[in-house]
Design an enzyme around this catalytic site. Structure first.
Site, PDB file in Angstrom:
ATOM      1  N   CYS A  79       0.983  -1.327   0.174  1.00 54.54           N
ATOM      2  CA  CYS A  79      -0.275  -0.048  -0.062  1.00 54.54           C
ATOM      3  C   CYS A  79       0.712   1.392  -0.147  1.00 54.54           C
ATOM      4  O   CYS A  79       1.901   1.820  -0.649  1.00 54.54           O
ATOM      5  CB  CYS A  79      -0.710   0.118   1.337  1.00 54.54           C
ATOM      6  N   HIS A 171      -3.394  -5.542   1.834  1.00 55.61           N
ATOM      7  CA  HIS A 171      -2.493  -5.975   2.893  1.00 55.61           C
ATOM      8  C   HIS A 171      -2.435  -7.070   3.294  1.00 55.61           C
ATOM      9  O   HIS A 171      -3.523  -7.554   4.092  1.00 55.61           O
ATOM     10  CB  HIS A 171      -3.291  -4.859   3.785  1.00 55.61           C
ATOM     11  N   GLU A 173      -0.883  -8.136   5.296  1.00 59.52           N
ATOM     12  CA  GLU A 173      -0.688  -8.562   6.559  1.00 59.52           C
ATOM     13  C   GLU A 173      -2.061  -8.122   7.269  1.00 59.52           C
ATOM     14  O   GLU A 173      -1.828  -8.640   9.614  1.00 59.52           O
ATOM     15  CB  GLU A 173       0.287  -7.242   7.866  1.00 59.52           C
TER      16      GLU A 173
END
Lengths: 195, 296
Positions: A79, A171, A173
């Site tokens: 991002c 993302h 994560e």
């Protein structure tokens, strides 16, 4: 293997946890000295303007650029990290690394109300679709000839690789799935072996 | 493939995760928003008046004019937040229609409902809410808040309440963590918080969403203090644009927030930044002037 996570601002903790889960050592990188101790670097999600400005003040922009130029140092940007790695950015551009041959359009999917989750097929990531979280995400509008697109969303490139540089608009994560971090660890491992 | 979900809790709480380690600044004009963005703010809060001026003006404080909110959204590329009155779900609908990135259901404005907060689950836009303790934070999360900020006392330039509230939340989290599972139901009752969220706090050892500090930060050292006490990031209300040199103060607060563990850097950034805003001693506040007691 020691993987750094740029710990200036953003969702650093989530990346550190994923790195540990795929069996690598996770290191917070705030200074040029921290950078010298890692074999690869993840730039997390956050505000690219803020991260870029503070990276510059810390001397991290030129330090990372040098390692990439001299030794093919692996960097993965998610991002905000994608924006910081992009060679060009449409509109207002933060201070950045500018290392990867892509053009990024900031917040191109719209404001927060347009943020979304979607399943993606990713080249080189086995085991079914990857559930991707897009938050005020940038788009990759142009890719250079050396850049390999790894995933698309509605015909738009959302993940790509150029040598040991990796970017995603989304993302990885933000979910429990660690396959993309595993993929990055392999990018780092292979570079170490061939150098 | 490629079916998408929007307005999920993951994307709402996710944006707050992206703001961690950053400073969110109150602004009242596009020019101030640009100053904040250039200084490295991760987001701005669009307002008609900063809390110190709301305090001074008295009367009923409402959502900012859409004209102000829109002009600020046009001026910067970082996320723009805006405040709605506690319980005023129509102000929130208006802010969602304007596509602000976060709504602060805020005690800085005059509450519109003395009993109920906004049902935040039915919105696509995420909400941040204030809290003075763990129970309050978990009640707001149960209503759909995707981010918490400890309240402090807005518009005072006095960090003491911000410290009190963050220490209180942290102390209660430690209490939850050390309480055996079988006794959590009682503790949840005591905290007036949903049991499932109390269990989640025990599992995580922290709040299930990001927690910023607000209400009183007026210097770089204040910001670093709140970060050392465990805040995920900082809201600065009146502290920037009520100081004598907002540009310098904004940059210094951002750098102190990043380097909160390095007193040498905090010393360096605190030079030549002019005067902080004038502060208020808590004892001089009448009960009716205490914004933190609204919407608990």
């Amino acid at each position: 293997m020691r993987i750094g996570v740029l710990a200036i601002q953003g969702d650093v903790r989530e990346h550190l946890q994923h790195v540990v889960q795929v069996g690598a050592e996770a290191v917070s990188v705030r200074t040029v000295a921290d950078l010298a101790n890692v074999e690869g670097l993840i730039i997390p999600g956050g505000e690219s303007t803020t991260i870029g400005m503070l990276m510059q003040e810390e001397g991290l922009i030129s330090a990372i650029q040098q390692r990439v130029a001299n030794e093919g140092f692996p960097v993965y940007g998610t991002c905000a990290g994608l924006i910081l790695l992009a060679k060009d950015v449409i509109g207002k551009s933060p201070a950045r690394l500018g290392l990867m041959d892509i053009v990024a359009d900031r917040n191109a999917y719209g404001r927060q109300v347009a943020s979304f989750e979607a399943d993606l097929d990713i080249v080189g990531v086995e085991g079914g679709p990857f559930h991707a979280v897009f938050i005020r995400a940038p788009q990759i509008v142009t890719v250079g000839s050396d850049v390999i697109p790894l995933a698309y969303y509605h015909d738009q490139v959302v993940m790509a690789r150029q040598g040991s540089l990796l970017v995603s608009s989304f993302h990885p994560e933000m979910t429990e799935d660690t396959r993309i971090h595993q993929y990055f660890v392999e990018v780092v491992a292979n570079r170490v072996m061939t150098s | 493939m490629a079916d998408k979900q929007q307005g999920t809790f993951t994307v709402k709480a996710g944006l707050a995760e992206m703001l961690k380690g950053g400073v969110i600044m109150d602004v009242t004009t596009p020019e101030q928003a640009v100053i904040a963005e250039r200084a490295g703010a991760v987001a701005v809060m669009a307002l008609e008046r900063v809390p110190a001026d709301i305090r001074a003006a008295g009367g009923v404080a409402r959502m900012a004019s859409p004209r102000i909110v829109k002009s600020i959204m046009e001026a910067v590329s970082i996320p723009v937040m805006a405040k709605a009155r506690i319980g005023h779900f129509v102000e929130a609908e208006v802010l969602e229609a304007l596509e602000v990135d976060y709504i602060d259901e805020s005690e800085v404005l005059t509450p519109a409902d003395d009993q109920y907060h906004i049902d935040k689950w039915r919105f696509n836009v995420p909400f941040v809410c204030g809290a003075r303790d763990l129970g309050e934070a978990l009640r707001r999360i149960a209503e759909g808040a995707a981010m918490i900020r400890t309240k402090g006392e807005p518009g005072t330039g006095n960090v003491v309440e911000a410290v009190r509230h963050l220490r209180q939340v942290n102390a209660q989290i430690r209490q939850v963590v050390s309480t055996p599972s079988g006794e959590l139901a009682d503790l949840a009752k005591e905290l007036r918080a949903p049991l499932d969220l109390v269990r989640r706090v025990k599992e995580l050892g922290r709040l299930p969403v990001v927690n910023f500090s607000a209400g009183g930060v007026a210097s770089p050292a204040d910001a670093a203090l709140m970060m050392q006490l465990g805040a995920d990031g900082i809201f600065v209300g009146s502290g920037i644009f009520k100081s004598s040199n907002p540009e310098a103060m904004a940059r210094a607060v951002v750098r102190a927030t990043l380097h909160y563990n390095d007193p040498k850097i905090i010393a360096e950034v605190s030079e030549d930044i002019g005067e902080s805003m004038p502060g208020l001693e808590m004892a001089t506040l009448k009960p009716a002037d205490r914004m933190q007691d609204r919407g608990i």
